[in-house]
Design a protein around this motif. Structure first.
Motif, short mmCIF file in Angstrom:
data_model
loop_
_atom_site.label_atom_id
_atom_site.label_comp_id
_atom_site.label_asym_id
_atom_site.label_seq_id
_atom_site.Cartn_x
_atom_site.Cartn_y
_atom_site.Cartn_z
N GLU A 9 40.17 89.48 33.89
CA GLU A 9 39.17 90.27 33.18
C GLU A 9 38.35 91.16 34.10
OE1 GLU A 9 37.00 87.21 31.13
OE2 GLU A 9 38.80 86.56 30.07
N GLY A 10 38.60 91.07 35.41
CA GLY A 10 37.88 91.92 36.36
C GLY A 10 36.39 91.63 36.42
N ARG A 11 36.05 90.36 36.51
CA ARG A 11 34.64 89.99 36.63
C ARG A 11 34.47 88.93 37.72
NH1 ARG A 11 34.55 84.95 34.42
NH2 ARG A 11 35.99 84.54 32.72
N PRO A 12 33.22 88.76 38.22
CA PRO A 12 32.99 87.77 39.27
C PRO A 12 33.29 86.36 38.78
CG PRO A 12 31.07 89.20 39.01
CD PRO A 12 31.98 89.50 37.87
N ILE A 13 33.64 85.49 39.72
CA ILE A 13 33.97 84.11 39.38
C ILE A 13 32.67 83.34 39.16
CG2 ILE A 13 35.09 82.01 40.24
CD1 ILE A 13 36.58 84.12 42.21
N GLU A 14 32.62 82.65 38.02
CA GLU A 14 31.44 81.81 37.74
C GLU A 14 31.52 80.57 38.64
OE1 GLU A 14 29.23 82.70 35.39
OE2 GLU A 14 30.41 84.44 34.77
N ARG A 15 30.38 79.90 38.76
CA ARG A 15 30.43 78.65 39.55
C ARG A 15 31.33 77.63 38.85
NH1 ARG A 15 28.32 77.87 43.92
NH2 ARG A 15 28.27 75.60 43.97
N GLY A 16 32.15 76.97 39.58
CA GLY A 16 33.07 76.01 38.98
C GLY A 16 33.79 75.26 40.08
N LYS A 17 34.95 74.73 39.75
CA LYS A 17 35.70 73.92 40.71
C LYS A 17 35.97 74.65 42.02
CE LYS A 17 39.22 72.79 38.01
NZ LYS A 17 40.60 72.37 37.77
N GLU B 158 32.91 75.18 44.24
CA GLU B 158 32.50 73.94 44.93
C GLU B 158 33.31 73.74 46.21
OE1 GLU B 158 32.90 70.86 41.97
OE2 GLU B 158 31.56 72.01 40.67
N GLY B 159 34.59 74.05 46.14
CA GLY B 159 35.46 73.85 47.30
C GLY B 159 35.10 74.75 48.49
N ILE B 160 34.45 75.86 48.22
CA ILE B 160 34.23 76.84 49.30
C ILE B 160 33.04 76.49 50.18
CG2 ILE B 160 32.61 78.54 48.31
CD1 ILE B 160 35.99 79.41 49.88
N SER B 161 32.14 75.66 49.64
CA SER B 161 30.91 75.34 50.36
C SER B 161 31.21 74.75 51.75
CB SER B 161 30.11 74.36 49.51
OG SER B 161 29.04 73.89 50.22
N ARG B 162 32.12 73.83 51.79
CA ARG B 162 32.48 73.18 53.05
C ARG B 162 33.14 74.17 54.01
NH1 ARG B 162 36.96 69.70 54.07
NH2 ARG B 162 36.64 68.92 56.17
N VAL B 163 33.92 75.08 53.44
CA VAL B 163 34.62 76.07 54.27
C VAL B 163 33.60 76.92 55.02
CG1 VAL B 163 36.21 78.05 54.25
CG2 VAL B 163 36.58 76.14 52.69
N LEU B 164 32.59 77.39 54.30
CA LEU B 164 31.57 78.24 54.94
C LEU B 164 30.84 77.46 56.03
CD1 LEU B 164 30.18 81.04 54.90
CD2 LEU B 164 28.43 80.01 53.46
N GLU B 165 30.51 76.22 55.71
CA GLU B 165 29.80 75.40 56.68
C GLU B 165 30.60 75.24 57.96
OE1 GLU B 165 28.20 71.56 55.03
OE2 GLU B 165 26.90 73.11 54.15
N ARG B 166 31.87 74.96 57.80
CA ARG B 166 32.73 74.75 58.97
C ARG B 166 32.94 76.06 59.74
NH1 ARG B 166 34.49 72.99 61.82
NH2 ARG B 166 36.52 72.02 61.89
N LEU B 167 33.10 77.16 59.00
CA LEU B 167 33.30 78.45 59.65
C LEU B 167 32.12 78.78 60.55
CD1 LEU B 167 34.68 81.03 57.05
CD2 LEU B 167 35.86 80.07 59.01
N MET B 168 30.92 78.61 59.99
CA MET B 168 29.74 79.06 60.71
C MET B 168 29.18 78.00 61.63
SD MET B 168 28.39 81.94 58.27
CE MET B 168 27.45 82.49 59.59
#
Ligand SMILES: Nc1ncnc2c1ncn2[C@@H]1O[C@H](COP(=O)(O)OP(=O)(O)OP(=O)(O)O)[C@@H](O)[C@H]1O
Ligand SMILES: [Mg+2]
Length: 267
Positions: A228-236, A239-249
């Protein structure tokens, strides 16, 4: 910090970039997304912008203009590029989230995308981020960008791996190429539908010497949002990306994400 997000075509690079950008904003970081994919043009929608930025290639007189300059040492006029120094048609920005695009192939027989690779490389090399700023670069599919030296100016490579043999095979090449240019590399698993698949992929990647720093499940919401060409709502997936950002930074203490949310939203 500047991170490139790469992987096989359709593995979820743009999705991961959009998720990382939203998560970094939630943590109060100022975010720049660099669209370095010369073929696809829908990233602005995933980030919630009504229109894309004018590609940087246009600033330089389009592909023809840049080709003439490619032999010269200095492609971009500035020695350093700061986020605040990118003029508005080339940067769309909202609530601390910015987007620039390198260039798009619009016509048949336009020639190869090498000038865009050169522009990506120079732009990322000259881009100077301040404390509290982070950039995510949405790469073209495959590994050609390594050959063009686009990774020279970035701090780390995030590889998106989906459950497919092609994706795993590419992972090995990306690992070699990233190591060859001295860049750290991590993997995020995407479109994972079961614990069994997650464990199997982790095992294979571990065997290739690639650390998996996060898992994003297969999520219908992600698929529908892109359709639909819209931003992704918060969901599963979010949630998975939070740890990725933490580890990256986590490895780069000067830019470690802050925990604060609400008040940091505006600029
Ligand atoms: N976790 C997920 N769950 C469900 N669908 C997903 C997920 N991640 C990505 N997709 C879907 O897979 C498709 C490809 O995703 P995306 O466009 O992010 O990949 P890409 O690697 O950027 O592709 P390209 O190489 O074409 O740029 C899209 O339809 C997207 O919605
Ligand atoms: Mg993409």
């Amino acid at each position: 910090m500047k991170f490139s997000v790469c992987g096989k075509g359709g593995s979820g690079k743009s999705t991961v970039v959009a998720l990382l950008a939203a998560e970094a904003r939630r943590r109060g970081l100022r975010v720049l997304v660099v669209d370095s994919d010369e073929s696809n043009s829908g990233l602005f929608r995933l980030l919630g912008f009504p229109h894309p930025p004018v590609p940087l290639m246009e600033m330089l007189g389009g592909k023809k203009g840049l080709k003439k300059r490619m032999g010269k040492k200095d492609i971009l006029a500035e020695e350093e590029i700061r986020l605040d120094g990118i003029p508005s048609p080339y940067l769309v920005e909202k609530d601390g989230l910015g987007l620039v695009a390198i260039g798009k192939i619009l016509q048949a027989l336009e020639g190869c995308a090498c000038p865009m690779g050169a522009l990506s490389r120079e732009f990322l090399k000259k881009l100077r981020l301040r404390k509290g700023e982070v950039a995510f670069v949405d790469m073209e599919a495959g590994v050609e960008h390594f050959g063009r030296g686009v990774e020279e100016g970035i701090d780390g490579v995030l590889l998106v791996v989906e459950p497919s043999l092609e994706s795993m095979t590419l992972a090995e090449r990306v690992k070699e190429l990233a190591s060859g240019v001295g860049k750290p590399i991590w993997a995020v698993l995407n479109k994972v539908s079961s614990q069994k698949i997650e464990e199997r992929l982790k095992e294979i990647l571990q065997g290739k010497g690639i650390e998996v720093i996060g898992v994003i499940p297969h999520d219908e919401e992600v698929f529908e949002a892109s359709l639909e060409g819209r931003p992704i709502e918060r969901g599963k997936a979010a949630e998975g990306i939070s740890r990725v950002l933490e580890r990256l930074m986590g490895g780069f203490s000067d830019a470690a994400p802050r925990r604060a949310v609400g008040a940091a939203r505006g600029r």
